[in-house]
Design a protein around this motif. Structure first.
Motif, PDB file in Angstrom:
ATOM      1  N   ARG A 158      -1.342   7.619  -1.604  1.00 19.65           N
ATOM      2  CA  ARG A 158      -1.494   7.085  -3.134  1.00 19.65           C
ATOM      3  C   ARG A 158      -2.479   5.909  -2.778  1.00 19.65           C
ATOM      4  O   ARG A 158      -3.012   5.700  -4.318  1.00 19.65           O
ATOM      5  N   GLN A 159      -3.220   5.854  -2.168  1.00 22.53           N
ATOM      6  CA  GLN A 159      -4.834   5.285  -2.711  1.00 22.53           C
ATOM      7  C   GLN A 159      -5.882   6.444  -2.963  1.00 22.53           C
ATOM      8  O   GLN A 159      -6.763   6.287  -2.606  1.00 22.53           O
ATOM      9  N   ARG A 160      -5.215   7.751  -2.946  1.00 25.36           N
ATOM     10  CA  ARG A 160      -6.010   8.896  -2.605  1.00 25.36           C
ATOM     11  C   ARG A 160      -7.371   8.960  -1.617  1.00 25.36           C
ATOM     12  O   ARG A 160      -8.755   9.207  -1.986  1.00 25.36           O
ATOM     13  N   ARG A 161      -6.741   8.346  -0.704  1.00 25.19           N
ATOM     14  CA  ARG A 161      -7.780   8.819   0.364  1.00 25.19           C
ATOM     15  C   ARG A 161      -6.889   9.769   1.205  1.00 25.19           C
ATOM     16  O   ARG A 161      -5.663   9.731   1.866  1.00 25.19           O
ATOM     17  N   GLU A 185      -8.190  -1.650   2.412  1.00 23.36           N
ATOM     18  CA  GLU A 185      -7.251  -1.346   2.096  1.00 23.36           C
ATOM     19  C   GLU A 185      -6.648  -0.472   3.621  1.00 23.36           C
ATOM     20  O   GLU A 185      -6.178  -0.289   4.591  1.00 23.36           O
ATOM     21  N   LEU A 195       1.076  -0.892   0.148  1.00 24.19           N
ATOM     22  CA  LEU A 195      -0.248   0.285  -0.375  1.00 24.19           C
ATOM     23  C   LEU A 195       0.391   0.585   0.130  1.00 24.19           C
ATOM     24  O   LEU A 195       0.922   1.804  -0.542  1.00 24.19           O
ATOM     25  N   SER A 245     -10.897   0.095  -1.093  1.00 22.23           N
ATOM     26  CA  SER A 245     -10.743   0.580  -0.236  1.00 22.23           C
ATOM     27  C   SER A 245     -11.189  -0.207   0.467  1.00 22.23           C
ATOM     28  O   SER A 245     -10.418   0.282   1.922  1.00 22.23           O
ATOM     29  N   SER A 277      -7.534  -0.483  -7.496  1.00 18.73           N
ATOM     30  CA  SER A 277      -8.124   1.024  -7.036  1.00 18.73           C
ATOM     31  C   SER A 277      -9.466   0.445  -6.971  1.00 18.73           C
ATOM     32  O   SER A 277     -10.072  -0.447  -7.627  1.00 18.73           O
ATOM     33  N   ALA A 286      -1.169  -3.001  -5.789  1.00 20.27           N
ATOM     34  CA  ALA A 286      -2.415  -2.458  -5.259  1.00 20.27           C
ATOM     35  C   ALA A 286      -3.351  -2.113  -6.530  1.00 20.27           C
ATOM     36  O   ALA A 286      -3.817  -1.263  -7.017  1.00 20.27           O
ATOM     37  N   GLY A 293       2.783   1.728  -2.944  1.00 22.49           N
ATOM     38  CA  GLY A 293       2.391   1.302  -4.620  1.00 22.49           C
ATOM     39  C   GLY A 293       2.982  -0.304  -5.027  1.00 22.49           C
ATOM     40  O   GLY A 293       2.840  -0.341  -6.677  1.00 22.49           O
TER      41      GLY A 293
END
Length: 103
Positions: free
Chosen positions: A92-95, A24, A8, A21, A16, A14, A11
């Motif tokens: 990295r997961q845009r969270r 994750e 995570l 999410s 998307s 993972a 990168g």
């Protein structure tokens, strides 16, 4: 567990999307749980919960009052390091994920 966390964070393949999410977020919660329980004197009394908020998610840590200092660390360095790792992996997961210590 660390392998999934590092994937995570760095990168490593993972996926998307909405289904990914939730998993994750559980991985981040598991990482916080492992680190915090390793730091405190009473790991059985540590409770980690995750709440979805308007701004993202919040991982909340509840523990004995005597253990709060061990989680926070000298001048807040330990909790800042935990927050930095979680924030980096979530970013990295845009969270957006915050980590809070409750008394």
């Amino acid at each position: 567990m660390f392998k999934k966390f590092f994937s995570l964070l760095f990168g490593g393949g993972a996926s998307s999307g909405p289904a990914a999410s939730g998993g994750e977020l559980r991985e981040l919660e598991g990482f916080v749980d492992y680190v915090v329980k390793s730091l405190v004197d009473y790991p059985d009394e540590v409770d980690i919960t995750t709440e979805e908020t308007d701004e993202g998610a919040a991982i909340k840590i509840r523990c004995r009052k005597e253990d709060i200092g061990k989680i926070v660390g000298k001048r807040g360095k330990t909790i800042m390091a935990i927050r930095s790792l979680v924030s980096g992996a979530a970013g990295r997961q845009r969270r957006r994920v915050s980590v809070d210590v409750l008394d």
